[in-house]
Motif scaffolding. Structure first.
Motif, PDB file in Angstrom:
ATOM      1  N   ARG A 384       0.779  -1.217   0.169  1.00 23.09           N
ATOM      2  CA  ARG A 384       0.077  -0.050   0.007  1.00 23.09           C
ATOM      3  C   ARG A 384       0.883   1.377   0.023  1.00 23.09           C
ATOM      4  N   HIS A 394       1.890  -2.277   4.476  1.00 20.85           N
ATOM      5  CA  HIS A 394       0.969  -3.180   4.346  1.00 20.85           C
ATOM      6  C   HIS A 394       0.521  -3.702   2.977  1.00 20.85           C
ATOM      7  N   GLU A 396      -2.406  -6.072   1.114  1.00 24.21           N
ATOM      8  CA  GLU A 396      -3.771  -6.661   1.320  1.00 24.21           C
ATOM      9  C   GLU A 396      -3.742  -8.346   1.368  1.00 24.21           C
ATOM     10  N   THR A 397      -4.626  -8.903   2.149  1.00 26.57           N
ATOM     11  CA  THR A 397      -4.744 -10.232   1.887  1.00 26.57           C
ATOM     12  C   THR A 397      -4.945 -10.975   0.755  1.00 26.57           C
TER      13      THR A 397
END
Ligand SMILES: [Zn+2]
Length: 416
Positions: A384, A394, A396-397
């Motif tokens: 991110r 970060h 994302e899954t």
């Protein structure tokens, strides 16, 4: 229009990966941020946890002579050469939890998936977690992967951390034998290739709207230390035309470097540090030093660019009657990713339904050391905002899951 209903997948590895990223991210020397440094109690705790994951995934696993975690999943027969996957599990200070661990944890999850299905391949898979890539403690990077590549510099054993502890002492306290680091070295014949999945640490994949990318090369870097000497003087009495202001000269150099790099495709240049002397409001700066960091994915391109930049700095210094000193403080060769491996990564990305987008890595990685014993490839996963080396890092899954599926596809379809 109704939202599209996601198709159930056979295997979603993203959830398990995120859980483990959080578990490993909790092992820190401080409670309110993440710092996990080479040869500390946190290094030990993280290693124990990773070794347990490796064993759960059907691997034989142990620490090697420098504190890397090493897991091996045999192929169809014992003692086959391996496809080596890995990344590092040390961190910078106040780090994000994805830089390093994502690649290591994803590789373990891929092996666990094979193990669950009882799938053996015509080669072994080894997963390695490098104990020190960032070089925070002893100011020297890639210690783990250099030991594996057999290029560990023994003279570093005498280097000291901030508390005055030598690397030799720290290894001994950790329970390792500093005289046997050579035992961590692997032979080229044992490895088919080294493949690392890592967060991008930059904003390019996000801008391309892609979850994963194929790394073309790990960019080489040249760092310069530049000194400019003029004449210090009274800020009120020396007319502008008679000044030899070293800081104004440095400012012109910095803008010239920025302009040059902006107009040269693929080149990035940074002046990250500057010091002006004597450093007072009412004194014309007499001496300035600053650093230059130049990177690009081709060594010849970088060398030409550095020569051009130095020529421009020389011209500015000459015109302003400043005495110039330029030193090369650091030089790293470019590590190209092997075409035969890039092709296979691109196929795996394509098979997952994404455009295979190639990008260079501006950041350094363990592949820079591993190239000495194996061909290297890397898969980047979008992070991110391109933020890294920061607690806001970060992934994302869904992107972690895509990365895992690409890696698993690469492993299962791997051609030597
Ligand atoms: Zn990293």
């Amino acid at each position: 229009m109704e939202a599209e209903i996601a198709q159930p997948r056979n295997s979603s590895l993203g959830g398990e990966i995120i859980g483990r990223i959080d578990a490993l991210g909790a092992i820190s020397e401080t409670t309110d941020n993440l710092t996990r440094i080479f040869l500390t109690p946190e290094h030990r705790a993280a290693a124990d946890l990773i070794l347990s994951w490796m064993r759960d995934a059907g691997m034989r696993a142990q620490l090697d002579a420098i504190g890397n975690v090493c897991g091996r999943y045999e192929g169809e027969r014992p003692a086959l050469p391996c496809l080596m996957l890995g990344s590092h599990y040390d961190t910078v200070r106040d780090a994000g939890k994805w830089d390093g661990p994502l690649g290591l944890i994803t590789a373990i999850s891929c092996v666990a998936d094979l193990h669950k299905r009882g799938r053996r391949l015509p080669f072994a898979i080894e997963v390695i977690g490098f104990a020190d890539e960032e070089g925070v403690r002893f100011a020297s990077t890639l210690l783990g992967s250099r030991a594996v590549a057999g290029t560990f510099d023994e003279s570093l054993l005498g280097s000291r951390d901030h508390a005055g502890v030598t690397m030799r002492e720290a290894l001994t306290q950790f329970g390792l034998d500093p005289e046997h680091i050579g035992a961590a070295a692997r032979a080229r014949s044992e490895l088919l290739a080294y493949v690392e999945l890592h967060i991008e640490q930059g904003p390019v994949l996000e801008a391309e709207n892609l979850p994963v990318g194929v790394v073309s090369a790990i960019s080489g870097a040249t760092r310069l230390s530049v000194g400019l000497a003029g004449m210090a003087g009274h800020a009120g009495t020396v007319p502008m035309a008679l000044r030899r202001d070293a800081l104004a000269g440095a400012a012109e150099c910095i803008v010239a470097i920025e302009q040059f790099c902006r107009t040269d495709q693929g080149l990035v240049g940074t002046v990250g540090y500057i010091n002006a002397m004597p450093g007072a409001t009412n004194v014309i700066p007499g001496r300035v030093s600053f650093t230059v960091d130049i990177r690009t994915a081709s060594d010849s391109h970088r060398k030409l660019a550095v020569a051009d930049i130095v020529r421009q700095i020389e011209n500015i210094a000459k015109r302003r009657q400043l005495v110039l000193q330029v030193h090369v403080t650091h030089e790293n060769r470019t590590v190209p990713c092997a075409s035969w491996l890039k092709r296979q990564v691109a196929e795996a990305v394509g098979a997952e339904g994404y455009r295979a987008f190639e990008l260079p890595s501006g950041a350094g990685h363990d592949g820079m050391a591993m190239i000495d014993i194996a061909d290297v490839a890397m898969v980047f996963v979008r992070c991110r905002g391109g933020i890294s080396h920061h607690p806001d890092e970060h992934v994302e899954t869904a992107d972690a899951d895509t990365g895992a599926r690409v890696l698993l596809r690469l492993i299962e379809g791997f051609r030597m």
